[in-house]
Design a protein around this motif. Structure first.
Motif, PDB file in Angstrom:
ATOM      1  N   GLN A  98     -75.064 -92.889  81.646  1.00 56.44           N
ATOM      2  CA  GLN A  98     -76.081 -91.850  81.450  1.00 56.44           C
ATOM      3  C   GLN A  98     -77.437 -92.468  81.137  1.00 56.44           C
ATOM      4  N   HIS A  99     -77.432 -93.482  80.276  1.00 53.85           N
ATOM      5  CA  HIS A  99     -78.696 -94.163  79.958  1.00 53.85           C
ATOM      6  C   HIS A  99     -79.283 -94.804  81.221  1.00 53.85           C
ATOM      7  N   LYS A 100     -78.432 -95.423  82.021  1.00 55.63           N
ATOM      8  CA  LYS A 100     -78.896 -96.089  83.237  1.00 55.63           C
ATOM      9  C   LYS A 100     -79.460 -95.090  84.247  1.00 55.63           C
ATOM     10  N   LEU A 101     -78.932 -93.864  84.245  1.00 54.25           N
ATOM     11  CA  LEU A 101     -79.442 -92.811  85.136  1.00 54.25           C
ATOM     12  C   LEU A 101     -80.708 -92.165  84.566  1.00 54.25           C
ATOM     13  N   LYS A 102     -81.103 -92.627  83.389  1.00 55.23           N
ATOM     14  CA  LYS A 102     -82.342 -92.186  82.734  1.00 55.23           C
ATOM     15  C   LYS A 102     -82.364 -90.679  82.468  1.00 55.23           C
ATOM     16  N   GLU A 103     -81.249 -90.191  81.900  1.00 54.25           N
ATOM     17  CA  GLU A 103     -81.224 -88.798  81.491  1.00 54.25           C
ATOM     18  C   GLU A 103     -82.271 -88.599  80.409  1.00 54.25           C
ATOM     19  N   LYS A 104     -82.815 -87.406  80.320  1.00 54.19           N
ATOM     20  CA  LYS A 104     -83.926 -87.138  79.410  1.00 54.19           C
ATOM     21  C   LYS A 104     -83.635 -87.566  77.980  1.00 54.19           C
ATOM     22  N   GLY A 105     -84.647 -88.110  77.341  1.00 48.52           N
ATOM     23  CA  GLY A 105     -84.525 -88.520  75.953  1.00 48.52           C
ATOM     24  C   GLY A 105     -85.215 -89.848  75.713  1.00 48.52           C
ATOM     25  N   PHE A 106     -84.946 -90.407  74.558  1.00 49.47           N
ATOM     26  CA  PHE A 106     -85.577 -91.654  74.122  1.00 49.47           C
ATOM     27  C   PHE A 106     -85.387 -92.769  75.139  1.00 49.47           C
ATOM     28  N   THR A 107     -84.149 -92.926  75.614  1.00 47.40           N
ATOM     29  CA  THR A 107     -83.869 -94.067  76.491  1.00 47.40           C
ATOM     30  C   THR A 107     -84.568 -93.951  77.840  1.00 47.40           C
ATOM     31  N   SER A 108     -84.731 -92.741  78.344  1.00 45.92           N
ATOM     32  CA  SER A 108     -85.465 -92.612  79.613  1.00 45.92           C
ATOM     33  C   SER A 108     -86.959 -92.809  79.388  1.00 45.92           C
TER      34      SER A 108
END
Length: 94
Positions: free
Chosen positions: A31-41
């Motif tokens: 999910q982080h790699k797919l850049k789902e909305k939030g801090f990590t994206s």
């Protein structure tokens, strides 16, 4: 039995560190790699550089809070101990 992981991710340059806890490390890092909305994206955090596995959710959450409460230097030391080159460990967990 269910497993829980405490993990640290970073961006390509290693300038941002994100600490989280999950019961499905492969899915969550994906999910982080797919850049789902939030801090990590927002901060382009896509590389898994550290993780620990626990059998008990309470212990995992306790450890996550302990890591989050530490300084950036504490987190970097933790990562370097197991992953001195800050390699993306995603392939390792697949």
């Amino acid at each position: 039995p269910r497993q829980y992981a405490v993990y640290i991710m970073t961006n390509t340059y290693g300038t941002v560190l994100y600490t989280g806890v999950t019961n499905n490390l492969v899915m969550r890092v994906g999910q982080h790699k797919l850049k789902e909305k939030g801090f990590t994206s927002k901060y382009n955090v896509t590389e898994l550089v550290y993780y620990e596995v626990y059998q008990d959710v309470v212990e995992a959450i306790k450890r996550e809070k302990q890591i989050k409460g530490g300084s950036r230097n504490d987190k970097v030391r933790l990562i370097v101990k197991k992953n001195p080159l800050f390699r993306d460990l995603y392939e390792e967990i697949l």
